[in-house]
Design a protein around this motif. Structure first.
Motif, short mmCIF file in Angstrom:
data_model
loop_
_atom_site.label_atom_id
_atom_site.label_comp_id
_atom_site.label_asym_id
_atom_site.label_seq_id
_atom_site.Cartn_x
_atom_site.Cartn_y
_atom_site.Cartn_z
N LYS A 85 33.85 -1.56 -21.39
CA LYS A 85 33.66 -2.94 -21.81
C LYS A 85 33.61 -3.90 -20.64
N ASP A 86 34.48 -3.69 -19.65
CA ASP A 86 34.56 -4.63 -18.54
C ASP A 86 33.96 -4.08 -17.24
N ARG A 87 33.34 -2.90 -17.32
CA ARG A 87 32.74 -2.30 -16.12
C ARG A 87 31.63 -1.36 -16.55
N PHE A 88 30.39 -1.79 -16.37
CA PHE A 88 29.28 -0.97 -16.84
C PHE A 88 28.02 -1.27 -16.04
N ILE A 89 27.05 -0.37 -16.15
CA ILE A 89 25.74 -0.55 -15.52
C ILE A 89 24.82 -1.19 -16.54
N LYS A 90 24.16 -2.27 -16.14
CA LYS A 90 23.26 -2.93 -17.10
C LYS A 90 21.79 -2.65 -16.82
N THR A 91 21.41 -2.39 -15.58
CA THR A 91 20.02 -2.00 -15.29
C THR A 91 20.00 -0.94 -14.19
N ILE A 92 18.97 -0.12 -14.22
CA ILE A 92 18.70 0.83 -13.13
C ILE A 92 17.23 0.66 -12.75
N THR A 93 16.99 0.40 -11.47
CA THR A 93 15.62 0.26 -10.96
C THR A 93 15.29 1.51 -10.15
N LEU A 94 14.18 2.14 -10.50
CA LEU A 94 13.73 3.35 -9.82
C LEU A 94 12.61 2.98 -8.85
N GLU A 98 7.11 4.99 -0.78
CA GLU A 98 5.76 5.12 -0.24
C GLU A 98 4.66 5.11 -1.29
N ASN A 99 4.99 4.86 -2.54
CA ASN A 99 3.96 4.78 -3.57
C ASN A 99 3.19 3.47 -3.48
N PRO A 100 1.94 3.45 -3.94
CA PRO A 100 1.17 2.20 -3.92
C PRO A 100 1.85 1.08 -4.72
N ALA A 101 2.52 1.44 -5.81
CA ALA A 101 3.35 0.50 -6.57
C ALA A 101 4.77 1.07 -6.55
N PRO A 102 5.58 0.67 -5.58
CA PRO A 102 6.87 1.36 -5.36
C PRO A 102 7.86 1.25 -6.51
N VAL A 103 7.85 0.15 -7.26
CA VAL A 103 8.79 0.03 -8.39
C VAL A 103 8.24 0.86 -9.55
N ALA A 104 8.83 2.03 -9.74
CA ALA A 104 8.33 2.94 -10.77
C ALA A 104 8.72 2.49 -12.17
N ALA A 105 9.96 2.01 -12.32
CA ALA A 105 10.44 1.58 -13.64
C ALA A 105 11.73 0.81 -13.48
N VAL A 106 11.99 -0.05 -14.46
CA VAL A 106 13.28 -0.72 -14.58
C VAL A 106 13.83 -0.38 -15.96
N PHE A 107 15.04 0.18 -15.99
CA PHE A 107 15.69 0.59 -17.23
C PHE A 107 16.78 -0.42 -17.57
N HIS A 108 16.65 -1.07 -18.72
CA HIS A 108 17.66 -2.00 -19.20
C HIS A 108 18.51 -1.27 -20.24
N LEU A 109 19.80 -1.21 -20.01
CA LEU A 109 20.68 -0.38 -20.83
C LEU A 109 21.41 -1.22 -21.87
N GLY A 110 21.33 -0.81 -23.13
CA GLY A 110 22.01 -1.50 -24.20
C GLY A 110 23.48 -1.11 -24.29
N LYS A 111 24.22 -1.83 -25.12
CA LYS A 111 25.66 -1.60 -25.24
C LYS A 111 25.99 -0.23 -25.83
N SER A 112 25.08 0.33 -26.62
CA SER A 112 25.40 1.59 -27.29
C SER A 112 24.92 2.82 -26.52
#
Length: 287
Positions: A85-94, A98-112
């Motif tokens: 509840k007081d310590r969690f990961i809310k997003t992970i950016t992959l 060296e890729n042409p578009a380096p940001v592969a994905a952004v994962f937004h994590l829900g409470k459940s």
């Protein structure tokens, strides 16, 4: 489906696309350096002046040192602690440096989601560091990385016949997996935790692939947004880009909230929206 806002999806798509392609333009404009020299400029482009701390106490990243297929490189991000509840990961950016578009994905994590562990498959275009940057609930960023030897993943031809790919586009499958019998460092034991995988049929054209008959480049057309809900509650929302592999696949965890259905909405860069719902108890399960 309740809660899905196509306007918001387009806004987030533009944000990730601008980050991914803007960072790619930055890399293209500079001389070719060793992979370890790319990150400082890329980090500034994507995260600005935010400090990023070592993340080895938070997450573990698994990727093959030498990929068997550069167009389908397996990535496993394992949380080393449960979501509290007081310590969690809310997003992970992959990020794939060296890729042409380096940001592969952004994962937004829900409470459940219960445990911030994810698996997917990506394209790797050149020997590169692959990074998972986790944002904690207090805004602090934590990073882990692996070096992957692979090349040509973003320009590799599609594996399916174009007509077949068009006919099956947007079809989805849900797999569920039995919970681990005991805890491990990469998978802490959490009562009631479930694991599932969403598999999506979509060519995810990168814009760098060449039609083998016409010799013209196939226009970019990829899944930009994935939203997974348990009833009305968001488990996971993903902002995608061209580095996600053909037929995207996301494996994740969730804690049952009493709802009877898993609902998924995906949108691609041609504004096509696909939806699918499954009854949780009757969905395919595997050990």
């Amino acid at each position: 489906m309740s809660g899905f806002n196509p306007l918001n999806a387009k806004i987030t798509r533009r944000r990730v696309a601008s980050l991914a392609l803007g960072a790619g333009a930055l890399l293209a404009a500079r001389p070719v350096f060793a992979a370890e020299d790319t990150w400082p400029d890329l980090k500034e482009e994507v995260f600005g002046d935010q400090p990023i701390l070592d993340g080895t106490d938070w997450v573990q990243l698994e990727a093959p040192y030498r990929a068997h297929d550069a167009a389908v490189v397996p990535i496993d991000i394992s949380a080393l602690r449960p979501q509290e509840k007081d310590r969690f990961i809310k997003t992970i950016t992959l990020v794939i440096d060296e890729n042409p578009a380096p940001v592969a994905a952004v994962f937004h994590l829900g409470k459940s989601i219960g445990l911030a562990s994810l698996s997917t498959r990506v394209r790797v275009n050149a020997y590169s560091h692959v990074r998972a940057i986790a944002e904690a609930n207090d805004g602090q960023l934590y990073m882990v990385s692996r070096f992957v030897k692979a090349s040509g993943g973003c320009s590799a031809p599609a594996t399916k016949d174009p007509d077949e790919a068009l006919a099956s586009m947007g079809k989805m499958k849900l797999r569920q997996f039995s919970a681990p019998a005991s805890a491990t460092a990469a998978k802490p034991a959490i009562s009631e935790l479930r694991e599932a995988q969403i598999m999506i049929r979509h060519p995810n054209h990168s814009g760098l692939q060449m039609d083998q008959l016409t010799r013209y480049f196939v226009p970019a057309h990829y899944v930009s947004d994935i939203e997974v809900r348990q009833g009305d509650e968001v488990i996971l929302a993903v902002e995608g880009a061209i580095s996600l592999s053909e037929d995207p696949s996301i494996r994740f965890h969730y804690l049952p909230n009493g709802s009877s259905q898993i609902n998924v909405v995906i949108e691609d860069t041609e504004d096509q929206i696909f939806t699918k719902s499954w009854d949780i108890e009757s969905a395919q399960s595997e050990s």
